[in-house]
Design an enzyme around this catalytic site. Sequence first.
Site, PDB file in Angstrom:
ATOM      1  N   LYS A  13       5.470  20.818 -63.830  1.00  0.00           N
ATOM      2  CA  LYS A  13       5.858  20.546 -62.429  1.00  0.00           C
ATOM      3  C   LYS A  13       5.239  19.236 -61.927  1.00  0.00           C
ATOM      4  O   LYS A  13       5.922  18.391 -61.351  1.00  0.00           O
ATOM      5  CB  LYS A  13       5.405  21.702 -61.506  1.00  0.00           C
ATOM      6  CG  LYS A  13       5.918  23.066 -61.910  1.00  0.00           C
ATOM      7  CD  LYS A  13       5.445  24.156 -60.968  1.00  0.00           C
ATOM      8  CE  LYS A  13       3.953  24.415 -60.988  1.00  0.00           C
ATOM      9  NZ  LYS A  13       3.445  24.959 -62.283  1.00  0.00           N
ATOM     10  N   ARG A  88       4.788  30.325 -53.644  1.00  0.00           N
ATOM     11  CA  ARG A  88       4.388  31.065 -54.842  1.00  0.00           C
ATOM     12  C   ARG A  88       4.553  32.555 -54.681  1.00  0.00           C
ATOM     13  O   ARG A  88       4.216  33.319 -55.583  1.00  0.00           O
ATOM     14  CB  ARG A  88       2.926  30.774 -55.133  1.00  0.00           C
ATOM     15  CG  ARG A  88       2.718  29.812 -56.275  1.00  0.00           C
ATOM     16  CD  ARG A  88       1.256  29.487 -56.321  1.00  0.00           C
ATOM     17  NE  ARG A  88       0.797  29.176 -57.635  1.00  0.00           N
ATOM     18  CZ  ARG A  88       0.652  27.942 -58.089  1.00  0.00           C
ATOM     19  NH1 ARG A  88       0.979  26.915 -57.358  1.00  0.00           N
ATOM     20  NH2 ARG A  88       0.177  27.748 -59.291  1.00  0.00           N
ATOM     21  N   ARG A 127      -4.554  19.279 -71.526  1.00  0.00           N
ATOM     22  CA  ARG A 127      -4.433  18.523 -70.261  1.00  0.00           C
ATOM     23  C   ARG A 127      -5.765  17.896 -69.840  1.00  0.00           C
ATOM     24  O   ARG A 127      -6.797  18.519 -69.878  1.00  0.00           O
ATOM     25  CB  ARG A 127      -3.954  19.441 -69.140  1.00  0.00           C
ATOM     26  CG  ARG A 127      -4.012  18.722 -67.776  1.00  0.00           C
ATOM     27  CD  ARG A 127      -3.276  19.419 -66.696  1.00  0.00           C
ATOM     28  NE  ARG A 127      -3.597  20.826 -66.601  1.00  0.00           N
ATOM     29  CZ  ARG A 127      -2.866  21.695 -65.899  1.00  0.00           C
ATOM     30  NH1 ARG A 127      -1.780  21.282 -65.292  1.00  0.00           N
ATOM     31  NH2 ARG A 127      -3.221  22.950 -65.834  1.00  0.00           N
ATOM     32  N   ARG A 162      -9.599  20.562 -66.058  1.00  0.00           N
ATOM     33  CA  ARG A 162      -9.676  21.413 -64.862  1.00  0.00           C
ATOM     34  C   ARG A 162     -10.475  22.684 -65.133  1.00  0.00           C
ATOM     35  O   ARG A 162     -10.338  23.282 -66.195  1.00  0.00           O
ATOM     36  CB  ARG A 162      -8.264  21.771 -64.388  1.00  0.00           C
ATOM     37  CG  ARG A 162      -7.734  20.799 -63.374  1.00  0.00           C
ATOM     38  CD  ARG A 162      -6.294  20.975 -63.054  1.00  0.00           C
ATOM     39  NE  ARG A 162      -5.850  22.342 -62.823  1.00  0.00           N
ATOM     40  CZ  ARG A 162      -4.602  22.667 -62.511  1.00  0.00           C
ATOM     41  NH1 ARG A 162      -3.698  21.715 -62.386  1.00  0.00           N
ATOM     42  NH2 ARG A 162      -4.251  23.916 -62.314  1.00  0.00           N
ATOM     43  N   ARG A 173      -3.698  33.349 -64.664  1.00  0.00           N
ATOM     44  CA  ARG A 173      -2.713  32.562 -63.895  1.00  0.00           C
ATOM     45  C   ARG A 173      -1.295  32.873 -64.363  1.00  0.00           C
ATOM     46  O   ARG A 173      -0.368  32.952 -63.552  1.00  0.00           O
ATOM     47  CB  ARG A 173      -3.020  31.064 -64.040  1.00  0.00           C
ATOM     48  CG  ARG A 173      -4.252  30.639 -63.239  1.00  0.00           C
ATOM     49  CD  ARG A 173      -4.794  29.289 -63.699  1.00  0.00           C
ATOM     50  NE  ARG A 173      -3.839  28.211 -63.582  1.00  0.00           N
ATOM     51  CZ  ARG A 173      -3.907  27.074 -64.279  1.00  0.00           C
ATOM     52  NH1 ARG A 173      -4.901  26.869 -65.129  1.00  0.00           N
ATOM     53  NH2 ARG A 173      -3.000  26.148 -64.115  1.00  0.00           N
TER      54      ARG A 173
END
Length: 216
Positions: A13, A88, A127, A162, A173
């Site tokens: 996203k 969400r 990431r 992160r 998540r």
Amino acid sequence: MRIVLMGAPGSGKGTQAQRLVERFGIPQISTGDLLRDAVARGTAYGLRAKAAMDAGALVADEIVLGIIRERLGDADTGRGFILDGFPRNLAQARALAAMLDSIGKPLDSVVLFEVDYAEIVRRISGRRTCQRCGRVFNVHTHPPGSPPHCEQCDDHPALVQRRDDEESTVQRRLQVYEEQTRPLAEHYAAQGLLRVVHADAPVDEVTARLLAVLQP
Ligand code: AP5
């Protein structure tokens, strides 16, 4: 253009939102980025959001809606916006519709990125993010140098991983996504707004697919 990008954690996203910002000149509004910024600055919202984010749970609707209401009031949203990671759950979707209806600017489309579970885990583990400009990199597809640093910022600050990208938090998540966010696809399909993009492909190919579904 007023659009929502939805999809599992790591589905791309943020990466695709940045492409749309460059192409259309409208802002990306990422609730994840806004919340991480509030946490880093130690604001009242940030202090309340931190525990939920570290646990991989959703932050309370009241906090997220407060942040979104403020951000949608900024002048740069006049020509449109890209909502990344919001709404969400159904309560957030309904609150957003009420906000936009009240100003006569409803959503144009909601894009759902579909990606395989194994690919999501691979992407998230690789990431790395620039804390200065927020740009996202991936050590698997685009090795950022050693030590990893941002190529976009003049002083090349170090890239960071992160906190919520640890494996156990990622599992949580993904579970929250399946239970609370994925069902929104049906909600938006019933309104004729949903566009599905199969996002198991290189970034440029996903961008091409995204632009194709955004054609009027
Ligand atoms: P948030 O920051 O929104 O995280 P997320 O939804 O879990 O999504 P991610 O940022 O992990 O992934 P992404 O889809 O943007 O993928 P990316 O482009 O980075 O939310 C974090 C937390 O904040 C939540 O858990 C919650 O606590 C809270 N929160 C946020 N919004 C909330 C809300 N509305 N309500 C309540 N709480 C909220 O890509 C991932 C990696 O893959 C990158 O390294 C990228 O380079 C790479 N990549 C991207 N595309 C490709 C591709 N096509 N091929 C190969 N690699 C790719």
